[in-house]
Scaffold this active site. Structure first.
Site, short mmCIF file in Angstrom:
data_model
loop_
_atom_site.label_atom_id
_atom_site.label_comp_id
_atom_site.label_asym_id
_atom_site.label_seq_id
_atom_site.Cartn_x
_atom_site.Cartn_y
_atom_site.Cartn_z
N SER A 1 1.32 -1.68 0.33
CA SER A 1 -0.01 -0.09 0.12
C SER A 1 0.90 1.28 -0.21
O SER A 1 2.00 1.26 0.14
CB SER A 1 -0.85 0.44 1.37
OG SER A 1 -0.28 0.63 2.68
N LEU B 1 2.59 -1.04 4.89
CA LEU B 1 2.23 -0.15 5.30
C LEU B 1 3.53 0.98 5.02
O LEU B 1 4.64 0.82 6.37
CB LEU B 1 1.42 0.21 6.64
CG LEU B 1 0.81 1.32 7.07
CD1 LEU B 1 -0.01 1.91 6.11
CD2 LEU B 1 0.63 1.23 8.10
N ILE C 1 7.14 -2.65 6.67
CA ILE C 1 7.36 -0.74 7.24
C ILE C 1 7.72 -0.70 6.21
O ILE C 1 8.99 -0.39 6.40
CB ILE C 1 7.37 -0.43 8.84
CG1 ILE C 1 6.91 -1.12 10.09
CG2 ILE C 1 7.28 0.97 8.83
CD1 ILE C 1 6.02 -1.22 9.46
N LYS C 2 7.20 0.44 5.52
CA LYS C 2 7.47 1.01 4.17
C LYS C 2 8.47 2.47 4.70
O LYS C 2 7.87 3.03 4.72
CB LYS C 2 6.61 1.10 2.77
CG LYS C 2 6.30 0.07 2.39
CD LYS C 2 5.08 0.69 1.29
CE LYS C 2 5.97 1.41 -0.14
NZ LYS C 2 4.71 0.84 -0.81
N ILE C 3 9.75 2.48 4.01
CA ILE C 3 11.25 3.36 4.31
C ILE C 3 11.08 3.88 3.28
O ILE C 3 12.13 2.96 2.43
CB ILE C 3 11.84 3.22 5.24
CG1 ILE C 3 11.21 2.86 6.96
CG2 ILE C 3 13.07 4.31 5.83
CD1 ILE C 3 12.17 1.89 7.56
#
Length: 364
Positions: free
Chosen positions: A43, A107, A138-140
């Site tokens: 997402s 996310l 977790i998207k960084i």
């Protein structure tokens, strides 16, 4: 299982779905995708903007939170965490069956924090622990400020999807951040096999920019639609070099996972190009391709499947050399795309908050 997705899995490529919307859970659509062979979900703020602002799926929860006096930011947080948690629970059997290879749901941290390492890391920690599920990533963003956050997050056992990678040079730094994080994790006495990461290399946007630059160079027409694939193939060679080399050897012996390349932004923006151009040309072992709905539909209707990401590497180098000779700097192109990508997600985030605020006021 869909035949195309089965063949891709046999070649070591996982297909994740680049889309999420709450109605997909109630309708059973997401479960049907899992049954067909889709093994993860990604997402981003643009996807959530479309899902939340342009549907009524979330209105009931927005109304409930609005009457509690929650702010637009707090409502956004609750909406996205609810969706990601539900998706992660749905994909948990995939995660268990594949021993943690697949089944992840991603996310993104607030994109407005992209230039702040400490705040990005704090947000990554908060989201990961709030969701409290082993199959959440977790998207960084893969910015220079993001690299230290990636390293520290990995060292703490946080699964990371590094997003907005365009440059092979930046990709090298991201792989090193992952390895450094794994080493710290191992030194702390924790098992490095318990953390996973993918590096999201954006594809179609490269061709969109380069093709536009080539429009004024008719003598270079043979390079149209080739820059993005060449860029990814060379990136994959760097991946092979790092994860088969000495820097990863000790970690590998401890069971650490490779950081899989993930091909993102794989819908074709040019209608003259095949709908699966950025899928069937980038098939290879230990890769992920995250695809939007239209691309997935085209794939499932039939697509040639063979290992392609390791083919014609000399030709890939030749394409990039010819572009440089024509006065097109891939470094400049990819640098500009990274900046534009961060801004686009930040703008989508702002637009989404404005939409939630409008609904919040009306419902409160």
């Amino acid at each position: 299982m869909n035949a195309t997705l089965t063949k891709l899995a046999q070649h070591g490529q996982s297909i994740w779905y680049d889309n999420i919307q709450r109605s997909m859970f109630a309708s059973g659509e997401m479960q049907k995708l899992i049954d067909a062979g889709v093994s993860g979900v990604t997402s981003n703020p643009s996807i959530f903007e479309k899902a939340i602002a342009k549907s009524t799926d979330y209105d009931e929860q927005i109304r409930e939170l609005a009457t509690q006096g929650r702010s637009a930011e707090e409502i956004y947080d609750e909406l996205t965490l609810t969706d990601i948690a539900q998706a992660a629970d749905l994909f948990r059997p995939v995660y268990d069956r594949t021993d943690g290879l697949d089944g992840y749901v991603s996310l993104e941290v607030n994109p407005k924090l992209a230039s702040n390492t400490a705040e990005t890391l704090a947000e990554a920690r908060r989201l990961f622990h709030a969701l409290n599920r082993p199959n959440v990533m977790i998207k960084i963003p893969g910015t220079a400020e993001g690299w230290p956050a990636i390293e520290q997050a990995i060292s703490e056992g946080i699964n990371v999807n590094v997003t907005l990678i365009f440059s092979v040079t930046a990709y090298g730094n991201i792989m090193q951040a992952y390895l450094a994080g794994l080493n710290k994790l191992a030194e702390s006495g924790k098992h490095p096999a318990k953390v996973a990461s993918v590096a999201s290399f954006f594809v179609s946007r490269v061709d969109t920019v380069v093709d536009k630059l080539l429009a004024s160079k008719p003598y270079c027409a043979d390079l149209l639609g080739k820059a993005a694939i060449a860029n990814c193939k060379i990136a994959y060679q760097e991946y092979l070099k790092v994860f088969s080399g000495p820097d990863f050897a000790d970690l590998k012996s401890m069971g650490a996972r490779v950081q899989r390349p993930l091909w993102a932004s794989t819908s074709t923006k040019n209608p003259d190009y095949p709908a699966t151009l950025y899928v069937h040309t980038l098939v290879g072992e230990n890769t992920v391709n995250t695809v939007p709905p239209a691309t997935l539909e085209a794939m499932m209707n039939g697509m040639p499947v063979q290992e392609t990401v390791t083919a014609d590497i000399d030709q890939a180098h030749d394409v990039l050399a010819k572009l440089e000779h024509a006065g097109i700097s891939m470094q400049q192109v990819t640098d500009d795309l990274r900046v534009a990508g961060v801004k686009a997600f930040a703008d989508a985030f702002d637009s989404l908050l404005a939409s939630i605020e409008s609904k919040r006021k009306a419902m409160a």
